[in-house]
Write an enzyme that holds these catalytic residues in place. Structure first.
Site, PDB file in Angstrom:
ATOM      1  N   PRO A   1       0.880  -1.491   0.099  1.00  0.00           N
ATOM      2  CA  PRO A   1       0.512  -0.223  -0.466  1.00  0.00           C
ATOM      3  C   PRO A   1       1.381   1.088   0.012  1.00  0.00           C
ATOM      4  CG  PRO A   1       0.227  -1.569   2.403  1.00  0.00           C
ATOM      5  CD  PRO A   1       0.428  -2.260   1.528  1.00  0.00           C
TER       6      PRO A   1
ATOM      7  N   ASP B   1       6.209   2.223   2.358  1.00  0.00           N
ATOM      8  CA  ASP B   1       5.324   0.745   2.019  1.00  0.00           C
ATOM      9  C   ASP B   1       4.551   1.537   3.837  1.00  0.00           C
ATOM     10  OD1 ASP B   1       3.677  -1.422   3.012  1.00  0.00           O
ATOM     11  OD2 ASP B   1       5.712  -2.402   1.708  1.00  0.00           O
ATOM     12  N   HIS B   2       3.464   1.391   3.271  1.00  0.00           N
ATOM     13  CA  HIS B   2       2.471   1.943   4.579  1.00  0.00           C
ATOM     14  C   HIS B   2       2.085   0.657   5.738  1.00  0.00           C
ATOM     15  CE1 HIS B   2       0.194   4.839   7.576  1.00  0.00           C
ATOM     16  NE2 HIS B   2      -0.710   4.790   5.957  1.00  0.00           N
ATOM     17  N   ARG B   3       2.754  -0.542   5.154  1.00  0.00           N
ATOM     18  CA  ARG B   3       2.506  -1.639   6.070  1.00  0.00           C
ATOM     19  C   ARG B   3       3.590  -1.597   7.003  1.00  0.00           C
ATOM     20  NH1 ARG B   3       3.091  -6.075   1.880  1.00  0.00           N
ATOM     21  NH2 ARG B   3       4.702  -4.796   1.390  1.00  0.00           N
TER      22      ARG B   3
ATOM     23  N   VAL C   1       5.754   1.203   7.248  1.00  0.00           N
ATOM     24  CA  VAL C   1       6.031   2.836   7.488  1.00  0.00           C
ATOM     25  C   VAL C   1       4.826   3.615   8.140  1.00  0.00           C
ATOM     26  CG1 VAL C   1       7.164   4.747   7.444  1.00  0.00           C
ATOM     27  CG2 VAL C   1       8.429   2.599   6.330  1.00  0.00           C
TER      28      VAL C   1
END
Length: 459
Positions: A253, A429-431, A433
Site C-alpha cells: 500500500p 510501504d504503509h505496512r 511505515v
C-alpha cells in the site's frame, strides 16, 4: 569430438535470454574462455565465454532470437583444434580472471584481454553487398579503409546495443567505423563523429530517455503509405520492470508525501567542491548529497530501511544500506545499488553513482548489482520534472524522488529572495511505515539539503 554448448543459467534465475550478437562464425577456431557471443537477459547484457577449445561447427540461434536456458546454442569440433589454438587455450586457462569479471554458472568467465576468435577469410562480394554504397561514395577515404577491412577479413565490430541502435538510426555501417578507445569497442562518440564526417542521414531522432519504440497514431498523409502503428515485443528489461511495478503497486500500500525545500546552501556547497581542483574529477552533484542525506536519515528511521517478509510473517530491518540508484537506459529503467552506502563518504558516493550510471547506460550492469537493494533514489529533476509519485522497488520500504532544482522567489530570513528550491517526494510501504515515520524521515533529509552542515550533528 563434437561438443554442444547449452545456454547456462546466468546466475539470475531467469528462464531465457536474447541473443544480441555472435562474435564467432561457423569455421572459426575458438580458444577456451574466449568470448563467443553477447546475450541480453531481463537485467543485463552478458558476454558468454566458450567452455571448449575447438572449431565452431554450428550456430543454433540468430541475433534477436530468444533462447531458453538449457537449449543448445553452439556446437564445436574439439578434435580439430590445431596446436596453436591448444597453446592459446592453455595460456588462457592458466591466467586467473580478475575478481571484477562476471562469472557464468558452471564455468569461469574470460578476462577481457583474451584473444579474439580466428576468422576465416570472407568473400569480398558478400561483405560489399551488405554495405551502404552511398556512404562509400560520400567518403572515398573510408571506402579505402573498407576495402582494407575486407582484405584483412576482420571480425564483426564490437559495440554495445545502444551504440548499434544509434548507428542504425543514423544510417551508419559499423564496419566502417574505427574505435578510438584502447578497448577496441566502438562508442557513441565514434559513431556520431563518423556520421558527421560522411554526412550520413538520420533515419529517426534519438530520444535520450526513451527505452522502447513508441506506438504512434497518425493520420495518413496524401500520397504516403505505411504502417500507422509500431508493435514491439514486451520482453527484457521492459517486461521485468512492468511485472515488478505491478507487483509492487498491488502488493505494497503506497503512500507518497511531498516537501519543497530551499537547497541554496547545498548548491553553494556543490559549487565550492567543484571549484576545488583536487575534487573536480569526482563530479559531486545534488544526487550524491541526497544519497548521503538518505543514509544518515535511514539510521534515525530504520523502518524506511526494512522489508515485509510475507512468507516468514516477519518484518526484516536492515542494519546496512544498499542504496538503489534508478537509471534510465536505452533498454529501460534499471536500479543497480551501491553496497553498504552508509560507509561511504560524499566523494565516494559521487564516484559510485557515476560508475553505476555509466555501466547501466552501456548495458553492462551485473545482475548481482540489481539485487538486494534496501532503499532507492530516483532523480526525475534531470528531465525537468518538479515532482512525481514513484513506485517502490519490490522488497524495499521506500523510494525518494528528487525534483528539479529551480531558481525562484522564496521567503528567506523574513524577506523574499531568489533561492534554489526543489521538491522531494517520498513513497513508502504503509505496512512498514506510518505517516509520522515517513514524514519525519523526509524532514530529516530536507533539513540536511537545506543546511548541509547539519550532517555534522548526525550519527
Amino acid at each position: 569430438m563434437a561438443q554442444d554448448f547449452r545456454l547456462p543459467d546466468l546466475g539470475e534465475g531467469l528462464p531465457e535470454a536474447e541473443l544480441v550478437q555472435w562474435l564467432v562464425a561457423v569455421g572459426d577456431t575458438v580458444a577456451l574462455n574466449q568470448t563467443i557471443a553477447e546475450v541480453e537477459t531481463a537485467k543485463a547484457v552478458v558476454e558468454l565465454p566458450s567452455p571448449h577449445a575447438g572449431t565452431v561447427t554450428a550456430l543454433h540461434a540468430a541475433p534477436g532470437d530468444v533462447v531458453a536456458v538449457g537449449s543448445v546454442l553452439i556446437s564445436f569440433d574439439t578434435a580439430a583444434v590445431p596446436p596453436s589454438a591448444e597453446a592459446a587455450s592453455a595460456s588462457v586457462s592458466a591466467a586467473a580472471a580478475p575478481a571484477s569479471e562476471p562469472n557464468l554458472v558452471g564455468y569461469g568467465a574470460a578476462p577481457r584481454s583474451a584473444a579474439r576468435p580466428q576468422r576465416r577469410a570472407r568473400v569480398a562480394g558478400t561483405v560489399a553487398a551488405a554495405s551502404d554504397t552511398a556512404v562509400l561514395e560520400a567518403a572515398p577515404h573510408d571506402a579505402i579503409q573498407f576495402a582494407d577491412v575486407v582484405e584483412r577479413a576482420v571480425e564483426r565490430p564490437r559495440s554495445t546495443p545502444p551504440v548499434r541502435k544509434l548507428a542504425k538510426q543514423l544510417g551508419v555501417d559499423l564496419a566502417l567505423v574505427e574505435a578510438t578507445g584502447a578497448s577496441g569497442v566502438i562508442t557513441r562518440a565514434d559513431v556520431e563523429a563518423y556520421a558527421e564526417r560522411v554526412g550520413a542521414v538520420t533515419v529517426a531522432p534519438v530520444a535520450a530517455a526513451s527505452a522502447e519504440p513508441v506506438e504512434t497514431f497518425e493520420l495518413p498523409r496524401s500520397g504516403e503509405a505505411g504502417e500507422r502503428t509500431t508493435r514491439t515485443p514486451i520482453r527484457g528489461v521492459r517486461r521485468v520492470t512492468a511485472e515488478a511495478m505491478v507487483r509492487s503497486a498491488f502488493t505494497a500500500p503506497h503512500v507518497t508525501t511531498f516537501l519543497t525545500v530551499d537547497v541554496t546552501a547545498t548548491s553553494e556547497l556543490i559549487a565550492s567542491l567543484r571549484a576545488d581542483r583536487a575534487l573536480q574529477e569526482h563530479r559531486i552533484g545534488i544526487m550524491a548529497v541526497a544519497a548521503k542525506a538518505v543514509c544518515l536519515a535511514l539510521a534515525r528511521h530504520p523502518g524506511l530501511n526494512s522489508k515485509w517478509d510475507d512468507a516468514a510473517g516477519e518484518i526484516v530491518e536492515h542494519h546496512y544500506v544498499n542504496l538503489g540508484i534508478a537509471a534510465a537506459t536505452g533498454r529501460g529503467l534499471v536500479v543497480p545499488n551501491i553496497r553498504d552506502a552508509q560507509e561511504l563518504t560524499l566523494v565516494e558516493l559521487a564516484d559510485a553513482i557515476r560508475g553505476l550510471a555509466e555501466t547501466a547506460r552501456s548495458g553492462r550492469t551485473a545482475p548481482a548489482d540489481m539485487m538486494g537493494g534496501t532503499f532507492s533514489i530516483t532523480n526525475v529533476g534531470v528531465f525537468g520534472v518538479d515532482a512525481g509519485t514513484p513506485i517502490i522497488n519490490p522488497g524495499e520500504a521506500g523510494i525518494l524522488a528528487l525534483g528539479a532544482v529551480r531558481r525562484q522567489p522564496w521567503e528567506h530570513r523574513g524577506e523574499i529572495a531568489l533561492r534554489d528550491v526543489m521538491t522531494l517526494a517520498l513513497s513508502f510501504d504503509h505496512r512498514l511505515v506510518d505517516g509520522e515515520q515517513g514524514s519525519r524521515f523526509l524532514v530529516d533529509v530536507a533539513d540536511i539539503l537545506r543546511e548541509p552542515g547539519r550532517a555534522m550533528l548526525l550519527r
